[in-house]
Design a protein around this motif. Sequence first.
Motif, PDB file in Angstrom:
ATOM      1  N   THR A 118       0.833  -1.206   0.000  1.00 51.24           N
ATOM      2  CA  THR A 118       0.000   0.000   0.000  1.00 51.24           C
ATOM      3  C   THR A 118       0.866   1.254   0.000  1.00 51.24           C
ATOM      4  O   THR A 118       0.637   2.201  -0.762  1.00 51.24           O
ATOM      5  N   VAL A 119       1.887   1.251   0.882  1.00 52.45           N
ATOM      6  CA  VAL A 119       2.788   2.402   0.956  1.00 52.45           C
ATOM      7  C   VAL A 119       3.499   2.588  -0.380  1.00 52.45           C
ATOM      8  O   VAL A 119       3.689   3.713  -0.859  1.00 52.45           O
ATOM      9  N   GLN A 120       3.852   1.480  -0.996  1.00 54.63           N
ATOM     10  CA  GLN A 120       4.535   1.526  -2.292  1.00 54.63           C
ATOM     11  C   GLN A 120       3.676   2.249  -3.336  1.00 54.63           C
ATOM     12  O   GLN A 120       4.166   3.097  -4.085  1.00 54.63           O
ATOM     13  N   GLN A 121       2.395   1.900  -3.357  1.00 52.97           N
ATOM     14  CA  GLN A 121       1.494   2.547  -4.320  1.00 52.97           C
ATOM     15  C   GLN A 121       1.379   4.045  -4.035  1.00 52.97           C
ATOM     16  O   GLN A 121       1.377   4.871  -4.944  1.00 52.97           O
ATOM     17  N   ASN A 122       1.323   4.394  -2.740  1.00 54.05           N
ATOM     18  CA  ASN A 122       1.223   5.807  -2.377  1.00 54.05           C
ATOM     19  C   ASN A 122       2.479   6.577  -2.765  1.00 54.05           C
ATOM     20  O   ASN A 122       2.408   7.715  -3.222  1.00 54.05           O
ATOM     21  N   VAL A 123       3.628   5.948  -2.541  1.00 54.24           N
ATOM     22  CA  VAL A 123       4.893   6.610  -2.865  1.00 54.24           C
ATOM     23  C   VAL A 123       4.943   6.941  -4.348  1.00 54.24           C
ATOM     24  O   VAL A 123       5.290   8.054  -4.753  1.00 54.24           O
ATOM     25  N   VAL A 124       4.567   5.971  -5.148  1.00 52.09           N
ATOM     26  CA  VAL A 124       4.641   6.162  -6.601  1.00 52.09           C
ATOM     27  C   VAL A 124       3.610   7.197  -7.068  1.00 52.09           C
ATOM     28  O   VAL A 124       3.904   8.055  -7.915  1.00 52.09           O
ATOM     29  N   SER A 125       2.405   7.153  -6.484  1.00 51.88           N
ATOM     30  CA  SER A 125       1.369   8.087  -6.939  1.00 51.88           C
ATOM     31  C   SER A 125       1.634   9.513  -6.461  1.00 51.88           C
ATOM     32  O   SER A 125       1.296  10.482  -7.140  1.00 51.88           O
ATOM     33  N   ASN A 126       2.270   9.663  -5.299  1.00 49.28           N
ATOM     34  CA  ASN A 126       2.524  11.010  -4.766  1.00 49.28           C
ATOM     35  C   ASN A 126       3.844  11.610  -5.219  1.00 49.28           C
ATOM     36  O   ASN A 126       4.054  12.813  -5.107  1.00 49.28           O
ATOM     37  N   ASN A 127       4.744  10.772  -5.669  1.00 47.27           N
ATOM     38  CA  ASN A 127       6.067  11.267  -6.090  1.00 47.27           C
ATOM     39  C   ASN A 127       6.398  10.610  -7.416  1.00 47.27           C
ATOM     40  O   ASN A 127       6.919   9.487  -7.450  1.00 47.27           O
ATOM     41  N   LYS A 128       6.115  11.318  -8.475  1.00 46.66           N
ATOM     42  CA  LYS A 128       6.152  10.707  -9.812  1.00 46.66           C
ATOM     43  C   LYS A 128       7.509  10.101 -10.165  1.00 46.66           C
ATOM     44  O   LYS A 128       7.582   9.090 -10.854  1.00 46.66           O
ATOM     45  N   SER A 129       8.582  10.738  -9.699  1.00 45.86           N
ATOM     46  CA  SER A 129       9.899  10.237 -10.114  1.00 45.86           C
ATOM     47  C   SER A 129      10.479   9.228  -9.138  1.00 45.86           C
ATOM     48  O   SER A 129      11.599   8.761  -9.311  1.00 45.86           O
ATOM     49  N   TRP A 130       9.740   8.911  -8.088  1.00 45.69           N
ATOM     50  CA  TRP A 130      10.248   7.981  -7.082  1.00 45.69           C
ATOM     51  C   TRP A 130       9.743   6.562  -7.356  1.00 45.69           C
ATOM     52  O   TRP A 130       8.651   6.371  -7.909  1.00 45.69           O
ATOM     53  N   THR A 131      10.547   5.599  -6.917  1.00 42.43           N
ATOM     54  CA  THR A 131      10.077   4.211  -6.917  1.00 42.43           C
ATOM     55  C   THR A 131      10.405   3.594  -5.561  1.00 42.43           C
ATOM     56  O   THR A 131      11.331   4.039  -4.875  1.00 42.43           O
ATOM     57  N   MET A 132       9.630   2.601  -5.218  1.00 35.77           N
ATOM     58  CA  MET A 132       9.883   1.908  -3.953  1.00 35.77           C
ATOM     59  C   MET A 132       9.819   0.407  -4.192  1.00 35.77           C
ATOM     60  O   MET A 132       8.992  -0.074  -4.968  1.00 35.77           O
ATOM     61  N   SER A 133      10.705  -0.312  -3.540  1.00 36.35           N
ATOM     62  CA  SER A 133      10.684  -1.769  -3.645  1.00 36.35           C
ATOM     63  C   SER A 133      11.022  -2.351  -2.278  1.00 36.35           C
ATOM     64  O   SER A 133      11.576  -1.668  -1.421  1.00 36.35           O
ATOM     65  N   PHE A 134      10.646  -3.589  -2.090  1.00 34.62           N
ATOM     66  CA  PHE A 134      10.983  -4.237  -0.824  1.00 34.62           C
ATOM     67  C   PHE A 134      11.138  -5.731  -1.022  1.00 34.62           C
ATOM     68  O   PHE A 134      10.633  -6.305  -1.979  1.00 34.62           O
ATOM     69  N   SER A 135      11.883  -6.316  -0.094  1.00 33.24           N
ATOM     70  CA  SER A 135      12.073  -7.769  -0.138  1.00 33.24           C
ATOM     71  C   SER A 135      12.217  -8.275   1.294  1.00 33.24           C
ATOM     72  O   SER A 135      12.455  -7.494   2.209  1.00 33.24           O
ATOM     73  N   VAL A 136      12.047  -9.554   1.428  1.00 32.10           N
ATOM     74  CA  VAL A 136      12.294 -10.183   2.729  1.00 32.10           C
ATOM     75  C   VAL A 136      13.720 -10.717   2.698  1.00 32.10           C
ATOM     76  O   VAL A 136      14.078 -11.497   1.832  1.00 32.10           O
ATOM     77  N   GLN A 137      14.522 -10.281   3.652  1.00 36.22           N
ATOM     78  CA  GLN A 137      15.939 -10.666   3.657  1.00 36.22           C
ATOM     79  C   GLN A 137      16.178 -11.964   4.412  1.00 36.22           C
ATOM     80  O   GLN A 137      17.193 -12.603   4.220  1.00 36.22           O
ATOM     81  N   GLY A 138      15.266 -12.313   5.298  1.00 39.89           N
ATOM     82  CA  GLY A 138      15.447 -13.543   6.071  1.00 39.89           C
ATOM     83  C   GLY A 138      14.927 -13.361   7.486  1.00 39.89           C
ATOM     84  O   GLY A 138      14.141 -12.450   7.746  1.00 39.89           O
ATOM     85  N   THR A 139      15.382 -14.216   8.371  1.00 40.39           N
ATOM     86  CA  THR A 139      14.900 -14.160   9.754  1.00 40.39           C
ATOM     87  C   THR A 139      16.068 -13.936  10.711  1.00 40.39           C
ATOM     88  O   THR A 139      17.220 -14.164  10.365  1.00 40.39           O
ATOM     89  N   GLN A 140      15.738 -13.487  11.899  1.00 36.27           N
ATOM     90  CA  GLN A 140      16.762 -13.329  12.923  1.00 36.27           C
ATOM     91  C   GLN A 140      16.135 -13.502  14.300  1.00 36.27           C
ATOM     92  O   GLN A 140      14.907 -13.481  14.445  1.00 36.27           O
ATOM     93  N   VAL A 141      16.984 -13.680  15.278  1.00 38.01           N
ATOM     94  CA  VAL A 141      16.526 -13.765  16.664  1.00 38.01           C
ATOM     95  C   VAL A 141      16.513 -12.346  17.229  1.00 38.01           C
ATOM     96  O   VAL A 141      17.523 -11.648  17.178  1.00 38.01           O
ATOM     97  N   SER A 142      15.357 -11.917  17.719  1.00 38.39           N
ATOM     98  CA  SER A 142      15.251 -10.540  18.213  1.00 38.39           C
ATOM     99  C   SER A 142      16.087 -10.355  19.482  1.00 38.39           C
ATOM    100  O   SER A 142      16.410 -11.320  20.183  1.00 38.39           O
ATOM    101  N   LEU A 143      16.406  -9.102  19.757  1.00 35.50           N
ATOM    102  CA  LEU A 143      17.185  -8.813  20.965  1.00 35.50           C
ATOM    103  C   LEU A 143      16.469  -9.272  22.232  1.00 35.50           C
ATOM    104  O   LEU A 143      17.092  -9.891  23.098  1.00 35.50           O
ATOM    105  N   PRO A 144      15.167  -8.980  22.376  1.00 37.52           N
ATOM    106  CA  PRO A 144      14.506  -9.425  23.611  1.00 37.52           C
ATOM    107  C   PRO A 144      14.581 -10.939  23.802  1.00 37.52           C
ATOM    108  O   PRO A 144      14.788 -11.414  24.917  1.00 37.52           O
TER     109      PRO A 144
END
Lengths: 224, 204
Positions: A118-144
């Motif tokens: 959803t944020v990706q669509q907003n970024v592109v629609s509100n900022n014509k020259s911007w693009t956004m992408s994302f990926s899942v890098q993997g898992t980790q054990v949280s600090l807590p």
Amino acid sequence: MRTFLSLLTLCTFAPPAIAQLDSNSVTVYASRNASLQADQVVFAVAVDTGLDATLNDVVAVLQNAGITLSNFASVRTQLGVIPLPAQGPLPSLQQVEWTFGLPVPISKLADTASLLKTVQQNVVSNNKSWTMSFSVQGTQVSLPLQQSQVCSVADLVADARLQAQKLAGAAGMTLGNVLALSGSTSMTQPGSGVYLGSSLSSFLVSSPFLPPQLCSATVKFALK
Amino acid sequence: MRMLWFTILLVSPLFGQLQSGSLTVTATRSTVVAPNLVQFTASVATGIDATQDDVLAMMAPAGITVGSLTGVSGTASRLTWGFAWLVPLPSLQDAIAALQALRVQFSVTGMRVSDDLLAATACPAADLLADARAQARKMAEAIRAGLGPVLTVSNPAAMSPAGVTLAGQFGFFIGVLAGIPEVPALSPSTLRNCSLTVTFGLNP
């Protein structure tokens, strides 16, 4: 010269010789690994902007995804070389890529992916020259979770005693009291950035049990 | 000769095993530090007759000095001068503007934490001592002994690098959910490590 060499030899070998194990003692190192199950999934979020955008501009458009300045990980561009003095107009549009790390609980994987779309669509629609992408890098054990793990010192001492008894038995002796003990404790705190572990693992490739937490103690027992 | 024996006697304990009647704990706290410096690189091509001074004078308005020069390569008719330098994150846009004004091609290649920021990140000695004492109590209980007074305190962090960027590969792409351009792999956090080694007396 001979005297000097003798002294040099003495300096080199005397300290370890003096520091040999105490008489009538046995010293044992015991360790246990505790496997922790990864509880966080880490998203990498990248926003490509023009050269005039600032970090605050980018964070502002990502805040609906729960991304703040502390999630900022890196920035980069990809540009070539031109001869100097330059002639004609500057090369075509150059972009800056801003990257953020977003750790979320594994249970929020699908929700976060949906939110980022959803944020990706907003970024592109509100900022014509911007693009956004994302990926899942993997898992980790949280600090807590890492910090909630308790090392059982009693178990370590029991391990050490067992091992020391074997050594003492081999020498025809019996084990006495604990004379000395050493160990360690450590914790990681968030600070100014977001924690991105070095042991991030893939869902597909590695075991989800990460990372092994080493508990250790060195115990010195008397020999009788 | 006396000095020599004195030195040997002083050094010997450093190699020693556990001191009887003592309990030693090393407490470590690591703090995640956000990167604050942007890494720039640039390459400038000139004719074979250009001097280093010529190129540096040309690059001076962007704040580039001889310390940023990483190398020169070239052919019989052309030289390429390479530069690499660090810029504070708040100055990123100014640095880009200056390079654009010079009509120099450049790259921003990543970020790092400055040594100053690492050094300025406080090492909480009181917290480390409390951590060490808490762990020592647990260890003393495990051998049914009482914890005595602090005998020695030392700071092993002073002998090791203040900040450590965790090494190793940071995972694999397991699928780009969005199905659009590849996202660069994240680097592990930079940690400021603080340690304190405390030796306590043991009361049987």
